[in-house]
Motif scaffolding. Structure first.
Motif, PDB file in Angstrom:
ATOM      1  N   HIS B 132       0.793  -1.518  -0.007  1.00  0.00           N
ATOM      2  CA  HIS B 132      -0.143   0.159  -0.004  1.00  0.00           C
ATOM      3  C   HIS B 132       0.621   1.005  -0.154  1.00  0.00           C
ATOM      4  CE1 HIS B 132      -4.642  -1.384   0.599  1.00  0.00           C
ATOM      5  NE2 HIS B 132      -4.016  -1.766   0.611  1.00  0.00           N
ATOM      6  N   THR B 133       1.825   0.969   0.687  1.00  0.00           N
ATOM      7  CA  THR B 133       2.646   2.366   0.767  1.00  0.00           C
ATOM      8  C   THR B 133       3.306   2.487  -0.785  1.00  0.00           C
ATOM      9  OG1 THR B 133       4.191   1.468   2.693  1.00  0.00           O
ATOM     10  CG2 THR B 133       4.933   3.280   2.575  1.00  0.00           C
ATOM     11  N   VAL B 134       3.916   1.427  -1.640  1.00  0.00           N
ATOM     12  CA  VAL B 134       4.393   1.687  -2.309  1.00  0.00           C
ATOM     13  C   VAL B 134       3.282   2.389  -4.064  1.00  0.00           C
ATOM     14  CG1 VAL B 134       5.621   0.479  -4.561  1.00  0.00           C
ATOM     15  CG2 VAL B 134       6.731  -0.478  -2.305  1.00  0.00           C
ATOM     16  N   SER B 135       2.386   1.482  -3.695  1.00  0.00           N
ATOM     17  CA  SER B 135       1.159   2.449  -4.497  1.00  0.00           C
ATOM     18  C   SER B 135       0.434   3.260  -4.080  1.00  0.00           C
ATOM     19  CB  SER B 135       0.123   1.285  -4.311  1.00  0.00           C
ATOM     20  OG  SER B 135       0.241   1.066  -3.812  1.00  0.00           O
ATOM     21  N   TRP B 136       0.909   3.781  -3.116  1.00  0.00           N
ATOM     22  CA  TRP B 136       0.581   5.273  -3.102  1.00  0.00           C
ATOM     23  C   TRP B 136       0.934   6.106  -3.399  1.00  0.00           C
ATOM     24  CZ3 TRP B 136      -4.185   7.383   0.621  1.00  0.00           C
ATOM     25  CH2 TRP B 136      -3.516   9.281   0.279  1.00  0.00           C
ATOM     26  N   ASP B 137       2.438   5.493  -2.849  1.00  0.00           N
ATOM     27  CA  ASP B 137       3.715   6.389  -3.826  1.00  0.00           C
ATOM     28  C   ASP B 137       3.092   6.660  -5.266  1.00  0.00           C
ATOM     29  OD1 ASP B 137       4.403   7.743  -1.327  1.00  0.00           O
ATOM     30  OD2 ASP B 137       5.975   6.351  -1.502  1.00  0.00           O
ATOM     31  N   GLN B 138       2.985   5.584  -6.041  1.00  0.00           N
ATOM     32  CA  GLN B 138       3.474   5.246  -7.586  1.00  0.00           C
ATOM     33  C   GLN B 138       2.166   6.826  -7.997  1.00  0.00           C
ATOM     34  OE1 GLN B 138       2.873   1.205  -8.163  1.00  0.00           O
ATOM     35  NE2 GLN B 138       5.076   1.167  -8.518  1.00  0.00           N
ATOM     36  N   SER B 142       0.076  11.588  -9.600  1.00  0.00           N
ATOM     37  CA  SER B 142      -1.431  11.698 -10.763  1.00  0.00           C
ATOM     38  C   SER B 142      -2.201  12.551  -9.825  1.00  0.00           C
ATOM     39  CB  SER B 142      -2.418  10.787 -10.801  1.00  0.00           C
ATOM     40  OG  SER B 142      -1.835   9.368 -11.736  1.00  0.00           O
ATOM     41  N   ILE B 143      -2.089  12.997  -8.499  1.00  0.00           N
ATOM     42  CA  ILE B 143      -3.292  14.015  -7.945  1.00  0.00           C
ATOM     43  C   ILE B 143      -2.932  14.979  -7.506  1.00  0.00           C
ATOM     44  CG2 ILE B 143      -5.205  13.583  -6.242  1.00  0.00           C
ATOM     45  CD1 ILE B 143      -4.446  10.530  -6.225  1.00  0.00           C
ATOM     46  N   ILE B 144      -1.746  14.880  -7.037  1.00  0.00           N
ATOM     47  CA  ILE B 144      -1.128  16.336  -6.599  1.00  0.00           C
ATOM     48  C   ILE B 144      -0.086  16.708  -7.551  1.00  0.00           C
ATOM     49  CG2 ILE B 144       0.829  17.263  -5.131  1.00  0.00           C
ATOM     50  CD1 ILE B 144      -1.865  15.799  -3.889  1.00  0.00           C
ATOM     51  N   LYS B 145      -0.721  18.004  -8.705  1.00  0.00           N
ATOM     52  CA  LYS B 145       0.446  17.865 -10.031  1.00  0.00           C
ATOM     53  C   LYS B 145       0.874  19.594  -9.239  1.00  0.00           C
ATOM     54  CE  LYS B 145       0.207  15.497 -12.769  1.00  0.00           C
ATOM     55  NZ  LYS B 145       0.893  14.581 -13.705  1.00  0.00           N
ATOM     56  N   TRP B 157       9.457  14.237  -7.698  1.00  0.00           N
ATOM     57  CA  TRP B 157       9.566  15.339  -6.424  1.00  0.00           C
ATOM     58  C   TRP B 157       8.254  14.890  -5.534  1.00  0.00           C
ATOM     59  CZ3 TRP B 157      14.204  17.951  -5.295  1.00  0.00           C
ATOM     60  CH2 TRP B 157      15.208  17.954  -6.101  1.00  0.00           C
ATOM     61  N   ILE B 158       7.533  14.842  -6.425  1.00  0.00           N
ATOM     62  CA  ILE B 158       6.409  14.511  -5.568  1.00  0.00           C
ATOM     63  C   ILE B 158       6.174  13.561  -4.595  1.00  0.00           C
ATOM     64  CG2 ILE B 158       3.423  13.834  -5.432  1.00  0.00           C
ATOM     65  CD1 ILE B 158       3.934  16.968  -6.573  1.00  0.00           C
ATOM     66  N   ILE B 159       7.041  12.038  -5.413  1.00  0.00           N
ATOM     67  CA  ILE B 159       7.221  10.971  -4.624  1.00  0.00           C
ATOM     68  C   ILE B 159       7.972  10.927  -3.042  1.00  0.00           C
ATOM     69  CG2 ILE B 159       7.899   8.044  -4.685  1.00  0.00           C
ATOM     70  CD1 ILE B 159       7.056   8.550  -7.595  1.00  0.00           C
ATOM     71  N   ALA B 160       9.281  11.973  -3.712  1.00  0.00           N
ATOM     72  CA  ALA B 160      10.532  12.659  -3.013  1.00  0.00           C
ATOM     73  C   ALA B 160       9.659  13.130  -1.966  1.00  0.00           C
ATOM     74  CB  ALA B 160      11.613  13.055  -3.505  1.00  0.00           C
ATOM     75  N   GLN B 161       9.289  14.133  -1.873  1.00  0.00           N
ATOM     76  CA  GLN B 161       8.051  14.825  -0.716  1.00  0.00           C
ATOM     77  C   GLN B 161       7.289  13.686   0.533  1.00  0.00           C
ATOM     78  OE1 GLN B 161       5.029  15.357  -1.614  1.00  0.00           O
ATOM     79  NE2 GLN B 161       4.364  15.935   0.066  1.00  0.00           N
ATOM     80  N   GLN B 162       6.914  12.335  -0.733  1.00  0.00           N
ATOM     81  CA  GLN B 162       5.617  11.554   0.236  1.00  0.00           C
ATOM     82  C   GLN B 162       6.594  10.986   1.344  1.00  0.00           C
ATOM     83  OE1 GLN B 162       2.712  10.138  -0.019  1.00  0.00           O
ATOM     84  NE2 GLN B 162       2.275  12.699  -0.752  1.00  0.00           N
ATOM     85  N   VAL B 163       8.108  10.884   0.760  1.00  0.00           N
ATOM     86  CA  VAL B 163       9.114   9.540   1.728  1.00  0.00           C
ATOM     87  C   VAL B 163       9.610   9.950   2.532  1.00  0.00           C
ATOM     88  CG1 VAL B 163      10.887   8.527   1.182  1.00  0.00           C
ATOM     89  CG2 VAL B 163       9.256   7.865  -0.409  1.00  0.00           C
TER      90      VAL B 163
END
Lengths: 260, 182
Positions: B132-138, B142-145, B157-163
């Motif tokens: 779930h963590t990986v798929s959430w980051d993936q 798509s949603i945060i633009k 960058w969005i994924i990096a911010q999540q992590v």
């Protein structure tokens, strides 16, 4: 099956359905000669011209812009003009009508439900009700970037064939229609958000979407409908939350959440 | 070739009593469009009745549709993983209740954790949480633009911010549980 690097002859199985005779569709095999540049649409036209003139399918532009020739190729929704027989060598290639649609005849599906859904989201510019736009109704490249990706949709319905939720919940507004709504909602020249939101934010609107993501993979134009739907969900949720803080968008006496 | 129709109607249909279409103007075609529109309003559908012999075939989805493609399988794995996480949460809640119920029940719950089924459940829950963590980051990009001029910020960058947020949250939790503020 005779084939080589340059081409050969491929078995192409086409789903046939004659509404006046058949109860269920069936697969019919044809032997189609192909070369490196034979598209699936070319193969269908070969069958119609040379083997069986009764075969029925839609096509027009041959260049992936009219959106007419969507088929299921070996179970995947694709544009016939954009796919080549060489990809499916040595075969066989199975061509079926778009999934999740009523089949009128052979490869022709009923477009009416989709057209109704698309028209329902009012996919055109709603002018500013408070004034006349500047001549030309201009916008900057930055303003166009906001919706540009979603404007590339050609209404080919591949996303509807890819989406299991369309098949399970047939009244679901669906990927392309929601994307069209989002495309206009994000347009700086459009003021129709309030009219579209009640349609999107209902049980059969955008909420049947469970983010399978198959629509975005199927899209031949890189539109990413799944992203559009999730962004619309986010916008609808924000609108719902805003109602608590600022009912009716601050408009006194406005009904229906300020959607005048 | 076996697909040639053998009994498709070719002659004039007996029930077709429409007047001959106008040849010079499009009046006939407009009248036809009117009839189609009227039928649609009446709910009988365009093309029904005397104009054509519509008999659309309506395919049904197989019960095993979720196995059909890679995407459907991945989707069902995501959905199914929630069941495992739900069972894990039930076990955790049972633990909280047993603490409140006293030492005996707490000892019973701790012993329960050594049960092979519970051990397997915990391992599966960990795998589900990672999925779930990986798929959430993936899916988040798509949603945060974030628009910068005529481009959007790259997905990385969005994924990096999540992590980064996850790491900060985890560090704060570990420090808090470790007694950093006590």
């Amino acid at each position: 099956m005779a084939h080589s690097e340059a081409g050969g002859v491929m078995t192409v199985e086409v789903q046939r359905y004659r509404p006046d005779v058949d109860d269920t569709p069936r697969l019919v095999s044809y032997e189609v000669p192909w070369t490196q540049d034979t598209s699936v649409l070319d193969a269908l036209n070969y069958i119609k011209d040379e083997l069986d003139s009764s075969i029925t399918f839609r096509w027009s532009c041959r260049m992936a812009i009219c959106g007419s020739c969507g088929f299921m190729l070996n179970g995947e929704p694709k544009l016939g003009c954009e796919q080549f027989l060489r990809t499916y060598a040595p075969g066989p290639l199975r061509i079926e009508p778009l999934a999740n649609h009523a089949v009128e005849r052979d490869l022709v599906v009923d477009l009416e439900p989709f057209m109704t859904k698309l028209a329902a989201v009012e996919p055109y510019l709603h002018p500013d009700p408070t004034g006349t736009p500047e001549p030309g109704n201009l916008q900057t490249p930055e303003q166009m970037t906001r919706y540009g990706q979603f404007a590339a949709c050609i209404n080919c319905m591949l996303c509807y064939a890819a989406c299991p939720q369309v098949g399970l919940a047939t009244d679901f507004l669906g990927p392309a229609a929601i994307t069209a709504a989002v495309r206009y909602n994000k347009d700086s020249r459009d003021f129709g958000n309030a009219q579209r939101l009640p349609l999107l934010d209902q049980e059969d609107g955008l909420w049947p979407c469970t983010f399978v993501g198959a629509c975005s993979t199927a899209c031949p134009k890189g539109v990413d409908p799944a992203a559009a739907i999730q962004q619309a969900k986010f916008a609808a949720t924000m609108d719902w939350a805003t109602e608590f803080v600022m009912p009716h968008h601050g408009a006194p006496g406005a009904k229906d959440g300020g959607h005048a | 070739m076996t697909g040639a129709p053998t009994s498709s109607p070719t002659g004039p249909r007996p029930e077709d009593t429409r007047p001959a279409p106008a040849r010079t103007l499009d009046v006939g075609r407009l009248a036809q469009a009117d009839r189609v529109a009227r039928r649609r309003e009446e709910g009988t559908g365009a093309g029904d009745g005397t104009v054509s012999q519509r008999n659309p075939y309506r395919p049904t989805m197989k019960r095993t549709w979720f196995l059909a493609t890679k995407e459907y399988r991945a989707y069902f794995l995501r959905e199914g993983a929630a069941v495992v996480v739900g069972l894990f949460v039930l076990n955790l809640m049972l633990g909280m209740v047993s603490i409140a119920a006293g030492l005996d029940s707490w000892t019973w719950w701790v012993d329960l954790q050594r049960n092979p089924f519970v051990l397997v459940l915990n391992v599966l829950a960990l795998a589900a949480a990672v999925l779930h963590t990986v798929s959430w980051d993936q899916l988040t990009p798509s949603i945060i633009k974030v628009q910068r001029g005529t481009r959007f910020l790259a997905d990385g960058w969005i994924i990096a911010q999540q992590v980064l947020l996850l790491v900060i949250f985890a560090a704060v939790m570990v420090a808090w549980l470790g007694g950093a503020w006590s």
